[in-house]
Motif scaffolding. Structure first.
Motif, PDB file in Angstrom:
ATOM      1  N   VAL A 143       0.844  -1.198   0.000  1.00 42.96           N
ATOM      2  CA  VAL A 143       0.000   0.000   0.000  1.00 42.96           C
ATOM      3  C   VAL A 143       0.880   1.248   0.000  1.00 42.96           C
ATOM      4  O   VAL A 143       0.646   2.188  -0.769  1.00 42.96           O
ATOM      5  CB  VAL A 143      -0.947   0.003   1.218  1.00 42.96           C
ATOM      6  CG1 VAL A 143      -1.722   1.317   1.297  1.00 42.96           C
ATOM      7  CG2 VAL A 143      -1.918  -1.176   1.151  1.00 42.96           C
ATOM      8  N   ILE A 144       1.894   1.259   0.863  1.00 38.59           N
ATOM      9  CA  ILE A 144       2.804   2.402   0.932  1.00 38.59           C
ATOM     10  C   ILE A 144       3.498   2.628  -0.417  1.00 38.59           C
ATOM     11  O   ILE A 144       3.605   3.763  -0.907  1.00 38.59           O
ATOM     12  CB  ILE A 144       3.862   2.193   2.035  1.00 38.59           C
ATOM     13  CG1 ILE A 144       3.187   2.103   3.412  1.00 38.59           C
ATOM     14  CG2 ILE A 144       4.903   3.304   2.020  1.00 38.59           C
ATOM     15  CD1 ILE A 144       2.469   3.346   3.843  1.00 38.59           C
ATOM     16  N   ALA A 145       3.956   1.556  -1.039  1.00 40.84           N
ATOM     17  CA  ALA A 145       4.654   1.676  -2.322  1.00 40.84           C
ATOM     18  C   ALA A 145       3.723   2.233  -3.403  1.00 40.84           C
ATOM     19  O   ALA A 145       4.128   3.076  -4.223  1.00 40.84           O
ATOM     20  CB  ALA A 145       5.207   0.324  -2.743  1.00 40.84           C
ATOM     21  N   ALA A 146       2.471   1.774  -3.416  1.00 41.36           N
ATOM     22  CA  ALA A 146       1.520   2.253  -4.424  1.00 41.36           C
ATOM     23  C   ALA A 146       1.211   3.738  -4.233  1.00 41.36           C
ATOM     24  O   ALA A 146       1.127   4.497  -5.206  1.00 41.36           O
ATOM     25  CB  ALA A 146       0.235   1.430  -4.356  1.00 41.36           C
ATOM     26  N   VAL A 147       1.056   4.149  -2.965  1.00 42.29           N
ATOM     27  CA  VAL A 147       0.770   5.559  -2.688  1.00 42.29           C
ATOM     28  C   VAL A 147       1.946   6.438  -3.115  1.00 42.29           C
ATOM     29  O   VAL A 147       1.774   7.474  -3.769  1.00 42.29           O
ATOM     30  CB  VAL A 147       0.454   5.758  -1.199  1.00 42.29           C
ATOM     31  CG1 VAL A 147       0.391   7.245  -0.857  1.00 42.29           C
ATOM     32  CG2 VAL A 147      -0.862   5.079  -0.833  1.00 42.29           C
ATOM     33  N   LYS A 148       3.162   6.022  -2.755  1.00 42.28           N
ATOM     34  CA  LYS A 148       4.344   6.810  -3.118  1.00 42.28           C
ATOM     35  C   LYS A 148       4.509   6.903  -4.633  1.00 42.28           C
ATOM     36  O   LYS A 148       4.832   7.977  -5.165  1.00 42.28           O
ATOM     37  CB  LYS A 148       5.590   6.197  -2.482  1.00 42.28           C
ATOM     38  CG  LYS A 148       5.687   6.410  -0.971  1.00 42.28           C
ATOM     39  CD  LYS A 148       6.957   5.797  -0.412  1.00 42.28           C
ATOM     40  CE  LYS A 148       7.088   6.086   1.074  1.00 42.28           C
ATOM     41  NZ  LYS A 148       8.309   5.454   1.658  1.00 42.28           N
ATOM     42  N   GLN A 184       2.182   6.795  -6.891  1.00 42.43           N
ATOM     43  CA  GLN A 184       1.181   7.696  -7.454  1.00 42.43           C
ATOM     44  C   GLN A 184       1.518   9.161  -7.156  1.00 42.43           C
ATOM     45  O   GLN A 184       1.352  10.033  -8.023  1.00 42.43           O
ATOM     46  CB  GLN A 184      -0.206   7.361  -6.899  1.00 42.43           C
ATOM     47  CG  GLN A 184      -1.326   8.188  -7.499  1.00 42.43           C
ATOM     48  CD  GLN A 184      -1.429   8.051  -9.002  1.00 42.43           C
ATOM     49  OE1 GLN A 184      -1.424   6.947  -9.535  1.00 42.43           O
ATOM     50  NE2 GLN A 184      -1.506   9.172  -9.707  1.00 42.43           N
ATOM     51  N   LEU A 185       2.004   9.438  -5.949  1.00 42.10           N
ATOM     52  CA  LEU A 185       2.366  10.811  -5.596  1.00 42.10           C
ATOM     53  C   LEU A 185       3.469  11.357  -6.498  1.00 42.10           C
ATOM     54  O   LEU A 185       3.537  12.568  -6.760  1.00 42.10           O
ATOM     55  CB  LEU A 185       2.814  10.878  -4.136  1.00 42.10           C
ATOM     56  CG  LEU A 185       1.712  10.711  -3.081  1.00 42.10           C
ATOM     57  CD1 LEU A 185       2.321  10.666  -1.688  1.00 42.10           C
ATOM     58  CD2 LEU A 185       0.687  11.830  -3.170  1.00 42.10           C
ATOM     59  N   ASP A 186       4.317  10.474  -6.989  1.00 41.83           N
ATOM     60  CA  ASP A 186       5.386  10.910  -7.879  1.00 41.83           C
ATOM     61  C   ASP A 186       4.875  11.242  -9.284  1.00 41.83           C
ATOM     62  O   ASP A 186       5.607  11.850 -10.079  1.00 41.83           O
ATOM     63  CB  ASP A 186       6.476   9.832  -7.977  1.00 41.83           C
ATOM     64  CG  ASP A 186       7.343   9.761  -6.726  1.00 41.83           C
ATOM     65  OD1 ASP A 186       7.389  10.773  -5.995  1.00 41.83           O
ATOM     66  OD2 ASP A 186       7.954   8.707  -6.493  1.00 41.83           O
ATOM     67  N   ARG A 187       3.626  10.855  -9.594  1.00 41.25           N
ATOM     68  CA  ARG A 187       3.083  11.106 -10.929  1.00 41.25           C
ATOM     69  C   ARG A 187       2.083  12.274 -10.905  1.00 41.25           C
ATOM     70  O   ARG A 187       2.281  13.277 -11.570  1.00 41.25           O
ATOM     71  CB  ARG A 187       2.432   9.845 -11.488  1.00 41.25           C
ATOM     72  CG  ARG A 187       3.409   8.656 -11.581  1.00 41.25           C
ATOM     73  CD  ARG A 187       2.799   7.471 -12.290  1.00 41.25           C
ATOM     74  NE  ARG A 187       2.619   7.745 -13.704  1.00 41.25           N
ATOM     75  CZ  ARG A 187       3.576   7.610 -14.623  1.00 41.25           C
ATOM     76  NH1 ARG A 187       4.794   7.208 -14.277  1.00 41.25           N
ATOM     77  NH2 ARG A 187       3.328   7.864 -15.892  1.00 41.25           N
ATOM     78  N   PHE A 188       1.003  12.153 -10.160  1.00 36.43           N
ATOM     79  CA  PHE A 188       0.063  13.262  -9.956  1.00 36.43           C
ATOM     80  C   PHE A 188      -0.852  12.898  -8.797  1.00 36.43           C
ATOM     81  O   PHE A 188      -0.990  11.721  -8.446  1.00 36.43           O
ATOM     82  CB  PHE A 188      -0.753  13.578 -11.223  1.00 36.43           C
ATOM     83  CG  PHE A 188      -1.635  12.447 -11.709  1.00 36.43           C
ATOM     84  CD1 PHE A 188      -2.932  12.304 -11.257  1.00 36.43           C
ATOM     85  CD2 PHE A 188      -1.160  11.534 -12.656  1.00 36.43           C
ATOM     86  CE1 PHE A 188      -3.744  11.277 -11.709  1.00 36.43           C
ATOM     87  CE2 PHE A 188      -1.966  10.498 -13.121  1.00 36.43           C
ATOM     88  CZ  PHE A 188      -3.260  10.370 -12.643  1.00 36.43           C
ATOM     89  N   THR A 189      -1.476  13.924  -8.190  1.00 37.98           N
ATOM     90  CA  THR A 189      -2.356  13.686  -7.053  1.00 37.98           C
ATOM     91  C   THR A 189      -3.830  13.724  -7.439  1.00 37.98           C
ATOM     92  O   THR A 189      -4.637  12.989  -6.883  1.00 37.98           O
ATOM     93  CB  THR A 189      -2.111  14.722  -5.943  1.00 37.98           C
ATOM     94  OG1 THR A 189      -2.308  16.050  -6.476  1.00 37.98           O
ATOM     95  CG2 THR A 189      -0.699  14.593  -5.385  1.00 37.98           C
ATOM     96  N   HIS A 190      -4.200  14.597  -8.390  1.00 40.92           N
ATOM     97  CA  HIS A 190      -5.622  14.741  -8.710  1.00 40.92           C
ATOM     98  C   HIS A 190      -5.790  15.437 -10.056  1.00 40.92           C
ATOM     99  O   HIS A 190      -5.068  16.396 -10.360  1.00 40.92           O
ATOM    100  CB  HIS A 190      -6.320  15.567  -7.625  1.00 40.92           C
ATOM    101  CG  HIS A 190      -7.780  15.822  -7.905  1.00 40.92           C
ATOM    102  ND1 HIS A 190      -8.720  14.818  -7.913  1.00 40.92           N
ATOM    103  CD2 HIS A 190      -8.442  16.968  -8.180  1.00 40.92           C
ATOM    104  CE1 HIS A 190      -9.916  15.339  -8.193  1.00 40.92           C
ATOM    105  NE2 HIS A 190      -9.771  16.633  -8.355  1.00 40.92           N
ATOM    106  N   THR A 191      -6.729  14.933 -10.835  1.00 44.58           N
ATOM    107  CA  THR A 191      -7.108  15.632 -12.073  1.00 44.58           C
ATOM    108  C   THR A 191      -8.615  15.781 -12.190  1.00 44.58           C
ATOM    109  O   THR A 191      -9.084  16.601 -12.971  1.00 44.58           O
ATOM    110  CB  THR A 191      -6.625  14.864 -13.309  1.00 44.58           C
ATOM    111  OG1 THR A 191      -7.349  13.613 -13.405  1.00 44.58           O
ATOM    112  CG2 THR A 191      -5.123  14.590 -13.271  1.00 44.58           C
TER     113      THR A 191
END
Length: 270
Positions: A59-64, A66-73
């Protein structure tokens, strides 16, 4: 010196209840450490949320990542592939030999609200049948569906209309499956013609109601009633979903597939 509890009382509305005065500092797997360094075993799991434990490495790896790509569109404005992929995966996990589609909302209560909207729009009917002791959220429709006045409905005035409650079968309380189904039959005969019912919503295991499992045969009987009258069966699996009962969804223990399944909590893993 002002305590953390004093600060909380001054800053946060008292309507936000707290079960404990333990302020979490960190957590790992099934354990929580508070601000004073005390260590606790966490039996609450964020109220059925961190099914894989606190800070599961995947879970931690997936969150990190995603944060490196974008947070919200906002998917309705600029869509993205992992939204589609998650919908595909959830559709494949749900029971039932029929095509499925998923929509994403913010909370379990919002999932329930949308389930009711979909059922009403699809059937062109308005009535919803729910059960005493059930919990379906703190929004107004969620409160209306919830079968407990205290602590959820008291003081908020009239609830949403055309919601009908029936007894939930609990042997401990002297209510059998036959009793609950007889109450449904009486409702159809005395007050509410089944052709006006859009949906029946049920928790396969009542959570807030006292952790009561639907007895054998009850879910199948509801499925039969819904099929006979063109009623949508909604399974509220917000608390029971994602293997909390040993199967991915609790209705699978009953060999029943709902028309609409509401999920949240364990879906996000915290």
């Amino acid at each position: 010196m002002t305590s953390l509890t004093d600060r909380k009382n001054a800053a946060i509305a008292k309507g936000v209840g707290m079960t404990t005065q333990i302020y979490a500092d960190r957590a790992e797997n099934a354990e929580i450490w508070d601000k004073e360094g005390n260590r606790y075993i966490d039996f609450a799991a964020g109220i059925a949320v961190v099914n894989t434990g606190h800070r599961h490495p995947r879970v931690i790896a997936a969150v990190k990542a995603q944060l490196d790509r974008f947070t919200h569109t906002c998917h309705q404005v600029v869509p993205y592939e992992n939204y589609v992929a998650l919908a595909e995966r959830l559709n494949g996990l749900l029971p039932g030999d029929f095509a499925k589609k998923t929509i994403f909302a913010t909370t379990g209560a919002e999932a329930v609200e949308n389930a009711v909207k979909i059922a009403r729009h699809y059937t062109k009917r308005s009535a919803i049948v729910a059960f005493a002791g059930g919990f379906h959220g703190r929004t107004f429709m969620g409160m209306a569906l919830t079968g407990k006045v205290q602590p959820y409905k008291a003081g908020f005035g009239p609830m949403m209309g055309d919601v009908w409650h029936l007894p939930f079968p609990i042997d401990l309380h002297g209510v059998s499956v036959a009793d609950a189904l007889a109450a449904l039959d009486r409702l159809f005969k005395a007050d509410l013609e089944p052709t006006r019912v859009a949906a029946i919503i049920v928790e396969p295991v009542q959570g807030e109601g006292g952790f009561y499992e639907a007895p054998a045969g009850f879910m199948a009987a509801l499925r039969k009633v819904c099929d006979a009258h063109g009623i949508v069966l909604i399974a509220d699996e917000v608390q029971t979903g994602f293997a909390r009962t040993g199967r991915m969804f609790a209705m699978e223990h009953h060999g029943v597939a709902a028309d609409i399944t509401c999920m949240a909590k364990g879906l996000g893993g915290g």
